[in-house]
Write a protein that holds these residues in place. Sequence first.
Motif, PDB file in Angstrom:
ATOM      1  N   GLY A 120       3.457  45.371  25.091  1.00 31.36           N
ATOM      2  CA  GLY A 120       3.507  44.912  24.036  1.00 31.36           C
ATOM      3  C   GLY A 120       3.736  43.927  23.626  1.00 31.36           C
ATOM      4  N   LEU A 121       5.269  42.715  24.391  1.00 32.10           N
ATOM      5  CA  LEU A 121       5.058  42.063  24.375  1.00 32.10           C
ATOM      6  C   LEU A 121       4.400  41.242  24.895  1.00 32.10           C
ATOM      7  CD1 LEU A 121       8.575  42.278  25.281  1.00 32.10           C
ATOM      8  CD2 LEU A 121       8.651  41.884  22.758  1.00 32.10           C
ATOM      9  N   ALA A 122       3.099  41.818  25.928  1.00 32.80           N
ATOM     10  CA  ALA A 122       2.092  40.356  26.164  1.00 32.80           C
ATOM     11  C   ALA A 122       1.292  40.261  25.583  1.00 32.80           C
ATOM     12  CB  ALA A 122       1.656  41.167  28.132  1.00 32.80           C
ATOM     13  N   VAL A 123       1.252  41.252  24.857  1.00 31.98           N
ATOM     14  CA  VAL A 123       0.320  40.615  23.563  1.00 31.98           C
ATOM     15  C   VAL A 123       1.113  39.705  22.119  1.00 31.98           C
ATOM     16  CG1 VAL A 123      -1.348  41.900  21.838  1.00 31.98           C
ATOM     17  CG2 VAL A 123      -0.787  42.996  24.017  1.00 31.98           C
ATOM     18  N   VAL A 124       2.138  40.438  21.606  1.00 29.95           N
ATOM     19  CA  VAL A 124       2.462  39.524  21.189  1.00 29.95           C
ATOM     20  C   VAL A 124       3.087  38.217  21.450  1.00 29.95           C
ATOM     21  CG1 VAL A 124       4.988  38.613  20.278  1.00 29.95           C
ATOM     22  CG2 VAL A 124       4.539  41.119  20.227  1.00 29.95           C
ATOM     23  N   ALA A 125       3.265  37.351  23.136  1.00 27.82           N
ATOM     24  CA  ALA A 125       2.558  36.483  23.613  1.00 27.82           C
ATOM     25  C   ALA A 125       1.857  35.847  23.411  1.00 27.82           C
ATOM     26  CB  ALA A 125       3.621  36.525  24.656  1.00 27.82           C
ATOM     27  N   SER A 126       1.322  36.580  23.416  1.00 28.68           N
ATOM     28  CA  SER A 126      -0.306  36.159  23.071  1.00 28.68           C
ATOM     29  C   SER A 126      -0.847  35.071  21.823  1.00 28.68           C
ATOM     30  CB  SER A 126      -1.932  37.355  24.134  1.00 28.68           C
ATOM     31  OG  SER A 126      -1.352  38.048  23.670  1.00 28.68           O
ATOM     32  N   LEU A 127      -0.503  36.347  20.622  1.00 30.33           N
ATOM     33  CA  LEU A 127      -0.479  35.918  19.645  1.00 30.33           C
ATOM     34  C   LEU A 127      -0.099  34.951  19.364  1.00 30.33           C
ATOM     35  CD1 LEU A 127      -2.218  39.281  18.773  1.00 30.33           C
ATOM     36  CD2 LEU A 127      -3.699  37.658  19.053  1.00 30.33           C
ATOM     37  N   ALA A 128       1.381  34.837  19.300  1.00 30.46           N
ATOM     38  CA  ALA A 128       2.247  34.020  18.642  1.00 30.46           C
ATOM     39  C   ALA A 128       1.744  32.562  19.087  1.00 30.46           C
ATOM     40  CB  ALA A 128       3.701  34.701  18.538  1.00 30.46           C
ATOM     41  N   ARG A 129       2.792  31.796  18.772  1.00 31.88           N
ATOM     42  CA  ARG A 129       3.021  30.280  18.922  1.00 31.88           C
ATOM     43  C   ARG A 129       4.086  30.366  19.822  1.00 31.88           C
ATOM     44  NH1 ARG A 129       4.225  25.639  14.340  1.00 31.88           N
ATOM     45  NH2 ARG A 129       2.076  25.579  14.289  1.00 31.88           N
ATOM     46  N   SER A 130       5.469  31.183  19.252  1.00 30.87           N
ATOM     47  CA  SER A 130       6.444  31.412  19.999  1.00 30.87           C
ATOM     48  C   SER A 130       6.928  32.736  19.865  1.00 30.87           C
ATOM     49  CB  SER A 130       7.244  30.115  20.225  1.00 30.87           C
ATOM     50  OG  SER A 130       7.989  30.202  19.052  1.00 30.87           O
ATOM     51  N   TRP A 131       8.027  33.357  20.504  1.00 32.57           N
ATOM     52  CA  TRP A 131       8.918  34.782  20.671  1.00 32.57           C
ATOM     53  C   TRP A 131       9.865  34.636  21.177  1.00 32.57           C
ATOM     54  CZ3 TRP A 131      10.758  38.583  23.513  1.00 32.57           C
ATOM     55  CH2 TRP A 131       9.627  38.261  24.938  1.00 32.57           C
ATOM     56  N   GLY A 132      11.046  35.428  20.882  1.00 31.41           N
ATOM     57  CA  GLY A 132      12.115  35.116  21.308  1.00 31.41           C
ATOM     58  C   GLY A 132      13.457  36.333  20.641  1.00 31.41           C
ATOM     59  N   HIS A 133      14.617  36.493  20.967  1.00 33.71           N
ATOM     60  CA  HIS A 133      15.494  37.622  20.491  1.00 33.71           C
ATOM     61  C   HIS A 133      16.572  36.743  20.558  1.00 33.71           C
ATOM     62  CE1 HIS A 133      16.960  38.230  24.749  1.00 33.71           C
ATOM     63  NE2 HIS A 133      16.130  37.724  25.114  1.00 33.71           N
ATOM     64  N   TYR A 134      17.406  37.784  19.542  1.00 25.92           N
ATOM     65  CA  TYR A 134      19.350  37.480  19.593  1.00 25.92           C
ATOM     66  C   TYR A 134      19.503  38.441  18.877  1.00 25.92           C
ATOM     67  CZ  TYR A 134      17.491  37.187  14.514  1.00 25.92           C
ATOM     68  OH  TYR A 134      16.939  36.940  13.518  1.00 25.92           O
ATOM     69  N   PRO A 135      21.061  38.597  19.361  1.00 22.79           N
ATOM     70  CA  PRO A 135      21.640  39.777  19.609  1.00 22.79           C
ATOM     71  C   PRO A 135      22.773  40.001  17.732  1.00 22.79           C
ATOM     72  CG  PRO A 135      23.170  38.007  20.110  1.00 22.79           C
ATOM     73  CD  PRO A 135      21.731  37.638  20.274  1.00 22.79           C
ATOM     74  N   VAL A 136      22.171  40.538  16.895  1.00 23.87           N
ATOM     75  CA  VAL A 136      22.886  40.923  15.598  1.00 23.87           C
ATOM     76  C   VAL A 136      24.208  41.823  15.845  1.00 23.87           C
ATOM     77  CG1 VAL A 136      21.960  41.709  14.113  1.00 23.87           C
ATOM     78  CG2 VAL A 136      20.731  40.618  15.223  1.00 23.87           C
ATOM     79  N   GLY A 137      25.374  41.936  15.537  1.00 19.14           N
ATOM     80  CA  GLY A 137      26.347  42.941  15.247  1.00 19.14           C
ATOM     81  C   GLY A 137      26.925  42.924  16.885  1.00 19.14           C
ATOM     82  N   ALA A 138      27.290  43.958  16.879  1.00 17.85           N
ATOM     83  CA  ALA A 138      27.652  44.527  18.372  1.00 17.85           C
ATOM     84  C   ALA A 138      26.697  45.583  18.961  1.00 17.85           C
ATOM     85  CB  ALA A 138      29.502  45.265  17.853  1.00 17.85           C
ATOM     86  N   ARG A 139      26.315  46.220  18.119  1.00 17.33           N
ATOM     87  CA  ARG A 139      25.047  47.208  19.278  1.00 17.33           C
ATOM     88  C   ARG A 139      23.811  46.775  18.364  1.00 17.33           C
ATOM     89  NH1 ARG A 139      25.989  50.190  22.497  1.00 17.33           N
ATOM     90  NH2 ARG A 139      24.285  51.622  21.819  1.00 17.33           N
ATOM     91  N   GLY A 140      23.242  45.983  18.071  1.00 17.61           N
ATOM     92  CA  GLY A 140      22.014  45.725  17.771  1.00 17.61           C
ATOM     93  C   GLY A 140      20.975  44.354  18.356  1.00 17.61           C
ATOM     94  N   LYS A 141      19.679  44.299  17.816  1.00 21.52           N
ATOM     95  CA  LYS A 141      18.841  42.756  18.689  1.00 21.52           C
ATOM     96  C   LYS A 141      17.885  42.500  17.624  1.00 21.52           C
ATOM     97  CE  LYS A 141      16.154  44.707  21.712  1.00 21.52           C
ATOM     98  NZ  LYS A 141      16.150  46.275  21.206  1.00 21.52           N
ATOM     99  N   ALA A 142      17.662  41.495  16.955  1.00 17.42           N
ATOM    100  CA  ALA A 142      16.045  41.179  16.329  1.00 17.42           C
ATOM    101  C   ALA A 142      15.420  40.007  17.183  1.00 17.42           C
ATOM    102  CB  ALA A 142      16.993  40.213  15.508  1.00 17.42           C
TER     103      ALA A 142
END
Length: 233
Positions: A120-142
């Motif tokens: 999944g992420l390998a496909v995203v990395a190949s299609l997107a210019r860049s990608w990443g993630h960051y925490p959201v609140g105490a128990r979540g992420k984006a």
Amino acid sequence: MSTAFPDQLVLASGELVLAAQPVAVRGARRFAETWLRTRQLTGLVPTVRLIVSELTTNSVKATAGSGPSEPRGPAGPGKVTMVTLRLTLIGPSLFVIVLDEDPGAPSLQQPQELDEGGRGLAVVASLARSWGHYPVGARGKAVWAEVEVPGRGGGAGPVTALPRRVPGSVFPAPRRMRALDDVGTLRRVLDGLRGLDDGLSAGGGPGGPGLPGGPGGDLGGPGGGWPGGRDQA
């Protein structure tokens, strides 16, 4: 949950909240396609649909296994975890953001040729210019992916030369100043300046008798012919 982008930079944004169930993937794809077509970004549909599908699938799987499910009560099932798809258009980039309630950071795997999952992420990395993630609140992420928007290049456009004014076309050409070499005239000017200084000193400085702004002057001070002034008793 919120993105990390300042509101003044966002040109357009859309959001869809779905229950973390397998059917959420299809709903997220449909929402993304409709949102793009509404904004005349049809050319991005195939790429964005695939990115949305992979990120939403990963979030649904991660959220489903993030903790024990609540028991069913008399009124029905317990708490339902949610995933959120957000599309944010900022200048020359479209950000596909999927938020969920699992704090675990995603990892880019290197699946073997015969592996059925993990791409999944390998496909995203190949299609997107860049990608990443960051925490959201105490128990979540984006998890986000940046897609380049054709026709919205971030580079500087062609440089346009600034207009140049032709001397004399709008304002008259400057004239050369002639030096004043008349000694008599210079002395009269100097005597006049000295007399003005003597008058200011005798009247107590600015606002003295006979000067604008002073009692009895031509402008009369407060109320003495000056607009907005008040007459004194």
